[in-house]
Design a protein around this motif. Structure first.
Motif, PDB file in Angstrom:
ATOM      1  N   CYS A  39       0.840  -1.202   0.000  1.00 36.84           N
ATOM      2  CA  CYS A  39       0.000   0.000   0.000  1.00 36.84           C
ATOM      3  C   CYS A  39       0.875   1.252   0.000  1.00 36.84           C
ATOM      4  CB  CYS A  39      -0.914   0.005   1.224  1.00 36.84           C
ATOM      5  SG  CYS A  39      -2.042   1.419   1.269  1.00 36.84           S
ATOM      6  N   ALA A  40       0.436   2.256  -0.740  1.00 41.97           N
ATOM      7  CA  ALA A  40       1.188   3.516  -0.806  1.00 41.97           C
ATOM      8  C   ALA A  40       1.153   4.255   0.527  1.00 41.97           C
ATOM      9  CB  ALA A  40       0.612   4.394  -1.908  1.00 41.97           C
ATOM     10  N   GLN A  41       0.147   4.005   1.350  1.00 42.23           N
ATOM     11  CA  GLN A  41       0.010   4.697   2.632  1.00 42.23           C
ATOM     12  C   GLN A  41       0.593   3.903   3.798  1.00 42.23           C
ATOM     13  OE1 GLN A  41      -1.004   7.796   2.676  1.00 42.23           O
ATOM     14  NE2 GLN A  41      -1.363   7.668   0.474  1.00 42.23           N
ATOM     15  N   GLY A  42       1.115   2.707   3.536  1.00 47.72           N
ATOM     16  CA  GLY A  42       1.683   1.885   4.598  1.00 47.72           C
ATOM     17  C   GLY A  42       3.082   2.330   4.973  1.00 47.72           C
ATOM     18  N   HIS A  43       3.365   2.329   6.267  1.00 49.47           N
ATOM     19  CA  HIS A  43       4.681   2.706   6.792  1.00 49.47           C
ATOM     20  C   HIS A  43       5.123   1.547   7.673  1.00 49.47           C
ATOM     21  CE1 HIS A  43       7.710   5.594   8.310  1.00 49.47           C
ATOM     22  NE2 HIS A  43       7.604   4.869   9.411  1.00 49.47           N
ATOM     23  N   ILE A  44       6.151   0.806   7.236  1.00 43.66           N
ATOM     24  CA  ILE A  44       6.565  -0.402   7.942  1.00 43.66           C
ATOM     25  C   ILE A  44       7.989  -0.234   8.439  1.00 43.66           C
ATOM     26  CG2 ILE A  44       6.968  -2.878   7.723  1.00 43.66           C
ATOM     27  CD1 ILE A  44       4.832  -2.854   5.513  1.00 43.66           C
ATOM     28  N   TYR A  76      -7.117   1.233   0.515  1.00 49.17           N
ATOM     29  CA  TYR A  76      -5.932   0.622  -0.085  1.00 49.17           C
ATOM     30  C   TYR A  76      -5.587   1.283  -1.415  1.00 49.17           C
ATOM     31  CZ  TYR A  76      -2.920  -2.893  -2.204  1.00 49.17           C
ATOM     32  OH  TYR A  76      -1.876  -3.530  -2.818  1.00 49.17           O
ATOM     33  N   GLN A  77      -4.308   1.665  -1.574  1.00 44.49           N
ATOM     34  CA  GLN A  77      -3.776   2.228  -2.815  1.00 44.49           C
ATOM     35  C   GLN A  77      -2.519   1.435  -3.168  1.00 44.49           C
ATOM     36  OE1 GLN A  77      -2.884   6.293  -2.028  1.00 44.49           O
ATOM     37  NE2 GLN A  77      -5.012   6.899  -1.809  1.00 44.49           N
ATOM     38  N   ASP A  78      -2.581   0.662  -4.240  1.00 41.13           N
ATOM     39  CA  ASP A  78      -1.455  -0.178  -4.633  1.00 41.13           C
ATOM     40  C   ASP A  78      -0.317   0.709  -5.135  1.00 41.13           C
ATOM     41  OD1 ASP A  78       0.251  -2.156  -5.444  1.00 41.13           O
ATOM     42  OD2 ASP A  78      -1.283  -3.282  -6.540  1.00 41.13           O
ATOM     43  N   LYS A  79       0.824   0.672  -4.434  1.00 41.09           N
ATOM     44  CA  LYS A  79       1.945   1.541  -4.815  1.00 41.09           C
ATOM     45  C   LYS A  79       2.681   1.028  -6.045  1.00 41.09           C
ATOM     46  CE  LYS A  79       5.148  -0.479  -1.457  1.00 41.09           C
ATOM     47  NZ  LYS A  79       5.921  -0.190  -0.255  1.00 41.09           N
ATOM     48  N   ARG A  80       2.370  -0.201  -6.483  1.00 41.79           N
ATOM     49  CA  ARG A  80       2.995  -0.742  -7.685  1.00 41.79           C
ATOM     50  C   ARG A  80       2.327  -0.228  -8.953  1.00 41.79           C
ATOM     51  NH1 ARG A  80       2.139  -6.706  -5.651  1.00 41.79           N
ATOM     52  NH2 ARG A  80       0.167  -5.693  -5.281  1.00 41.79           N
ATOM     53  N   LEU A  81       1.127   0.333  -8.853  1.00 41.95           N
ATOM     54  CA  LEU A  81       0.404   0.847 -10.013  1.00 41.95           C
ATOM     55  C   LEU A  81       0.556   2.366 -10.094  1.00 41.95           C
ATOM     56  CD1 LEU A  81      -2.920  -1.166  -9.633  1.00 41.95           C
ATOM     57  CD2 LEU A  81      -0.958  -1.717 -11.059  1.00 41.95           C
TER      58      LEU A  81
END
Length: 131
Positions: A39-44, A76-81
């Protein structure tokens, strides 16, 4: 008389196996990775041990820590797209050099390409977007 009982005895001893697939809707998925990883908004934040991992969601005003693997998320925003804005930045703008406003631009079929190859090259140009 003994030969007559043999086929009946084999019929009773024969074992048949049937493969049945059971699907449970809404059950617990196995071995799935959390959506936060892509996800583009995920911070891990990951440490050296397997248990050293903190996951945060930046969708909200204040980052929220997520304590479980996420299977489904409405934000959810797919950061690969590529986003729409990113696709518009890399898009080419087509313009016509003729005075005919109804002239079609873009790719042509094989029949029209063989009839007038010089006309399509001379009347339309392809230029990348400039900022």
């Amino acid at each position: 008389m003994h030969t007559e009982l043999q086929p009946k005895r084999n019929a009773l001893l024969r074992k048949e196996t049937a493969v049945v697939k059971v699907t449970v809707k809404g059950g617990t998925p196995e071995g799935c990775e959390s959506l936060c990883r892509s996800c583009a908004q995920g911070h891990i934040i990951t440490g050296f041990r397997a248990s050293d991992e903190e996951v945060f969601c930046r969708t909200f005003y204040i980052e929220r820590e997520i304590h479980f693997p996420v299977r489904e998320c409405t934000f959810y925003q797919d950061k690969r797209l590529a986003t729409k804005t990113e696709m518009e930045e890399i898009a080419w703008h087509l313009r016509s050099t003729t005075s005919k406003p109804c002239r079609n631009l873009g790719f042509v079929g094989s029949t029209s390409a063989s009839t007038e190859p010089e006309a399509t090259e001379a009347t339309s140009t392809v230029s990348p977007q400039r900022k």
